[in-house]
Write a protein that holds these residues in place. Sequence first.
Motif, mmCIF file in Angstrom:
data_model
loop_
_atom_site.group_PDB
_atom_site.id
_atom_site.type_symbol
_atom_site.label_atom_id
_atom_site.label_comp_id
_atom_site.label_asym_id
_atom_site.label_seq_id
_atom_site.Cartn_x
_atom_site.Cartn_y
_atom_site.Cartn_z
ATOM 1 N N LEU A 478 0.809 -1.161 0.144
ATOM 2 C CA LEU A 478 0.028 0.052 -0.128
ATOM 3 C C LEU A 478 0.952 1.164 -0.023
ATOM 4 O O LEU A 478 0.406 2.252 -0.805
ATOM 5 C CB LEU A 478 -1.024 0.273 1.186
ATOM 6 C CG LEU A 478 -1.976 -0.934 1.290
ATOM 7 C CD1 LEU A 478 -2.933 -0.927 2.588
ATOM 8 C CD2 LEU A 478 -2.924 -0.934 0.262
ATOM 9 N N LEU A 479 1.769 1.372 0.762
ATOM 10 C CA LEU A 479 2.612 2.393 0.953
ATOM 11 C C LEU A 479 3.480 2.535 -0.492
ATOM 12 O O LEU A 479 3.868 3.805 -0.999
ATOM 13 C CB LEU A 479 4.013 2.238 1.894
ATOM 14 C CG LEU A 479 3.438 2.499 3.341
ATOM 15 C CD1 LEU A 479 4.536 2.209 4.126
ATOM 16 C CD2 LEU A 479 3.152 4.276 3.317
ATOM 17 N N SER A 480 3.939 1.481 -1.189
ATOM 18 C CA SER A 480 4.427 1.506 -2.470
ATOM 19 C C SER A 480 3.506 2.047 -3.686
ATOM 20 O O SER A 480 4.052 3.085 -4.122
ATOM 21 C CB SER A 480 4.853 0.178 -2.785
ATOM 22 O OG SER A 480 5.646 0.237 -4.176
ATOM 23 N N ASP A 481 2.297 1.728 -3.521
ATOM 24 C CA ASP A 481 1.431 2.162 -4.399
ATOM 25 C C ASP A 481 1.084 3.813 -4.045
ATOM 26 O O ASP A 481 1.119 4.701 -5.071
ATOM 27 C CB ASP A 481 -0.207 1.599 -4.445
ATOM 28 C CG ASP A 481 0.041 0.191 -4.635
ATOM 29 O OD1 ASP A 481 0.896 -0.158 -5.596
ATOM 30 O OD2 ASP A 481 -0.861 -0.784 -4.335
ATOM 31 N N LEU A 482 1.115 4.103 -2.822
ATOM 32 C CA LEU A 482 0.969 5.693 -2.389
ATOM 33 C C LEU A 482 2.124 6.585 -3.240
ATOM 34 O O LEU A 482 1.892 7.515 -3.570
ATOM 35 C CB LEU A 482 0.761 5.596 -0.815
ATOM 36 C CG LEU A 482 0.898 7.235 -0.479
ATOM 37 C CD1 LEU A 482 -0.370 7.788 -1.094
ATOM 38 C CD2 LEU A 482 0.852 7.240 1.125
ATOM 39 N N ILE A 483 3.261 6.015 -2.767
ATOM 40 C CA ILE A 483 4.314 6.788 -3.259
ATOM 41 C C ILE A 483 4.621 6.756 -4.818
ATOM 42 O O ILE A 483 4.890 7.832 -5.213
ATOM 43 C CB ILE A 483 5.509 6.238 -2.565
ATOM 44 C CG1 ILE A 483 5.855 6.181 -1.055
ATOM 45 C CG2 ILE A 483 6.967 6.666 -3.291
ATOM 46 C CD1 ILE A 483 6.875 5.446 -0.438
ATOM 47 N N ARG A 484 4.097 5.774 -5.459
ATOM 48 C CA ARG A 484 4.171 5.644 -6.967
ATOM 49 C C ARG A 484 3.005 6.693 -7.454
ATOM 50 O O ARG A 484 3.473 7.594 -8.214
ATOM 51 C CB ARG A 484 3.771 4.274 -7.472
ATOM 52 C CG ARG A 484 3.800 4.343 -9.061
ATOM 53 C CD ARG A 484 3.857 2.831 -9.449
ATOM 54 N NE ARG A 484 2.834 2.059 -8.679
ATOM 55 C CZ ARG A 484 2.591 0.722 -8.811
ATOM 56 N NH1 ARG A 484 3.524 -0.114 -9.366
ATOM 57 N NH2 ARG A 484 1.611 0.118 -8.024
ATOM 58 N N ASP A 485 1.943 6.835 -6.714
ATOM 59 C CA ASP A 485 0.879 7.759 -7.341
ATOM 60 C C ASP A 485 1.298 9.216 -6.786
ATOM 61 O O ASP A 485 1.193 10.195 -7.708
ATOM 62 C CB ASP A 485 -0.483 7.450 -6.354
ATOM 63 C CG ASP A 485 -1.612 8.323 -6.735
ATOM 64 O OD1 ASP A 485 -1.914 8.497 -8.148
ATOM 65 O OD2 ASP A 485 -2.097 9.067 -5.752
ATOM 66 N N LEU A 486 1.885 9.404 -5.686
ATOM 67 C CA LEU A 486 2.370 10.427 -5.346
ATOM 68 C C LEU A 486 3.344 11.139 -6.320
ATOM 69 O O LEU A 486 3.213 12.489 -6.776
ATOM 70 C CB LEU A 486 2.835 10.562 -3.882
ATOM 71 C CG LEU A 486 3.356 12.050 -3.235
ATOM 72 C CD1 LEU A 486 2.144 12.973 -3.024
ATOM 73 C CD2 LEU A 486 4.126 11.788 -1.837
ATOM 74 N N VAL A 487 4.413 10.482 -6.355
ATOM 75 C CA VAL A 487 5.422 11.080 -7.385
ATOM 76 C C VAL A 487 4.911 11.253 -8.801
ATOM 77 O O VAL A 487 5.272 12.360 -9.546
ATOM 78 C CB VAL A 487 6.549 9.989 -7.565
ATOM 79 C CG1 VAL A 487 7.588 10.563 -8.657
ATOM 80 C CG2 VAL A 487 7.209 9.993 -6.092
ATOM 81 N N ALA A 488 3.963 10.427 -9.319
ATOM 82 C CA ALA A 488 3.225 10.532 -10.435
ATOM 83 C C ALA A 488 2.355 11.844 -10.749
ATOM 84 O O ALA A 488 2.375 12.649 -11.881
ATOM 85 C CB ALA A 488 2.376 9.411 -11.026
ATOM 86 N N ARG A 489 1.856 12.214 -9.638
ATOM 87 C CA ARG A 489 1.103 13.621 -9.891
ATOM 88 C C ARG A 489 1.814 14.898 -9.555
ATOM 89 O O ARG A 489 1.317 15.987 -9.707
ATOM 90 C CB ARG A 489 -0.032 13.256 -8.593
ATOM 91 C CG ARG A 489 -1.187 12.246 -9.196
ATOM 92 C CD ARG A 489 -2.348 12.415 -8.015
ATOM 93 N NE ARG A 489 -1.964 11.842 -6.756
ATOM 94 C CZ ARG A 489 -1.865 12.664 -5.621
ATOM 95 N NH1 ARG A 489 -2.138 14.035 -5.989
ATOM 96 N NH2 ARG A 489 -1.729 12.191 -4.432
#
Length: 542
Positions: A478-489
Motif C-alpha cells: 500500500l505504501l509503495s502504491d501511495l508513493i508511486r501515485d504521489l510522485v506521478a502527480r
Amino acid sequence: MSASPLVLPPVRLLPAAELARLALTVPLLDRALGLVRWAGEERRVDAMGELLDADLAEAAVALGIDPEEGLGDVAQAWGVAVETGLLALEIEEGAEESTGPGEAAGRAVRGDAYASVAAGEPQEVLDAWLAAAEYALADATAPDLEGLRDVLDDDGDRSVLEYSDHTGYTADSDETDWDPEEEAEFLDTALANLYVLMAMDGGTDQDGAGGAGGAGEEEAGGAVPLPVLAASLVVPDEPGQMEQPSDAVLEEVTEVMMRLDEHFRLLAPTGLLEYLPVDEALIDDDDDDDDDDDAEAQAGAGRSEAGADGLDGLDAEEISRYGLVRLTPLGVHGMRERLIDAGAHAPAVGDLAAGSGADLLAALIDFPDHAARAEAELWLADRKPVDAARELLAAGQGDDAEAPTRRLICQQTLALLGGEAEPALREVLDDRRLGGLARVWLTEHGAAEVPLPDADMVFWLTIDTLAAQLSADEDVELLSDLIRDLVARHDGFFDAAWRVDHPATADVLEAMGRLHPDRKIAKDARKAAFKARSREGAATPN
C-alpha cells in the motif's frame, strides 16, 4: 521481572455488574454455590476435607448430576467451593493419623465469602469466579487419573504415583514424562496468545451473550481458529509470515492443536472460553489410517495451513472443522487480571477517558485501529468539541520522532468531531505543523472560505504524513502504491521535497527510494535524500 513490563493491546471490558451476572451462570461456580446450599450449616468430611462417600452421591442428586457418572464433577465443585472460600474446613487435630480413608474427621461450614457471593456483590462474585477458574486450570494440567492405569506395570506397581495433600494421587513426572509445571506454562502461554490475538483483531468487543456457551458457527465472530493459535506457540515470531512451513513444523502444529483441544474441552464449564472442538472425523481419519499418510497429510496440512496464514482458501465451515476458540467476556476479564498479576501492562478501553490529550495521543500510537477509535470516542464523549480539539492540536505539536504519528492520530481523532470544533481548527491555520491538517479537516467538514495552502505547507504535510505511515509499519504494498501515485502527480517532486524543513525529510526520501518500483525514480529519491542529509549537516552548528 523485567524493568520494562510486557505491553499488551487494550481490550474492551463489560461492566463489573454484567460480568458478575455472567459468572453466576457459569456451571463451575453455580455448582459450587449449589453444594454450599445443600451442605447447610455443616457437613461431615474426611481428613482431607472431602465429602464422605454417602454424601457425595446425595450431593450429586441435589445438583441434578447422575451419581453413577458425575461424581468427578461433584468432587470438582466441592474443591471449587473450598478454594473460593464459599466453604471453610474445620479438621480435627490429629485426624490424619487417627482416621482411615473415608472416615469422618471434621466438618465443612459456610465460608466468609458465601454470603456476599450469594448476594451477587459484583467484585466478590468476580473474585470467586476467578479463583474457581484458577482451580480448573490447575485441574486441566493435571494428569488424567484414569489414564494412569496405562503406566502401571503388569504387577499393579503404583510406584509411579505420588500422593499430595492438595491434589491426591498424581503421576511421578520422572516415570511418566508428564511435567505439570511445563503443561501449566504451555496452557498459560496459549491463553495469553489467545488474549493478544483477539485484542489485535477486535475479538474482545463482545456483548454479554453466550458467556458460557459454545463457539458455534452462528456465533463464531471473534473466534480464533485453533491452527492459528497453535502456530503462534510453535512459531511465536509472526507465524502468519511463514510461507512454506517445513514438514516438522506442520507436524508440531498438529501436535500442539491436539494438546490444546484436550485442554479446552476440559475448560468449557469454567466460563473462561467458548470452544468448538476439532471435528472428531478428522481425528478418526488419522487413527484409522496409521499405515496410510494421506489422512495425516490432509488433516495436518489443513490445520497447519491456517497457522501459516493459509485460511483464505477455506470457507467458514471448513475452518470450523479444525476448531475455533475465543475468550468469553468473563475470560477477557480473567485473563487481564492474571496478566496484570504477572507484571504485564494490560490496558482496557476507557482507561484514558479522564486523561489529557497528550496522554491519549501518546498511547494510541500503539493501539490497533479498532481500539484507538473506541478509546478516542470515549475520551471525546465528556468534552466540549472545541475544547477537545484545542487540547488535541496542542498535543500534536513537536519535532520528536513520534510527532508525525501523534499528528496522524490527532487528525483521525479530530475527524470524529462535528462542526462545533471549527473555531479550534481555524486558530492553527498559520501553524507550520498543524495548518495542513487543519485545512484538510475544514474541507472535509464543508467549512466555508478555507484558504489554500502554499507549496511549502503541502510538501511539509506530505513528508509528515509519510513519516507517520512509515513509523506505523503500514502495509508495504500500500505504501509503495501511495508513493508511486504521489510522485506521478507531482512533477519535480524530489527537487522540492529535499528542501522541506522537516526532521524526517531524509528518512522519508530514503524510504521512497527503497519502495518505488521504478529504478530511475528510486535513484532520484536516494539522490534527494543525500541532498537533504547534506542540508541538515550544513544547518547543524559545530
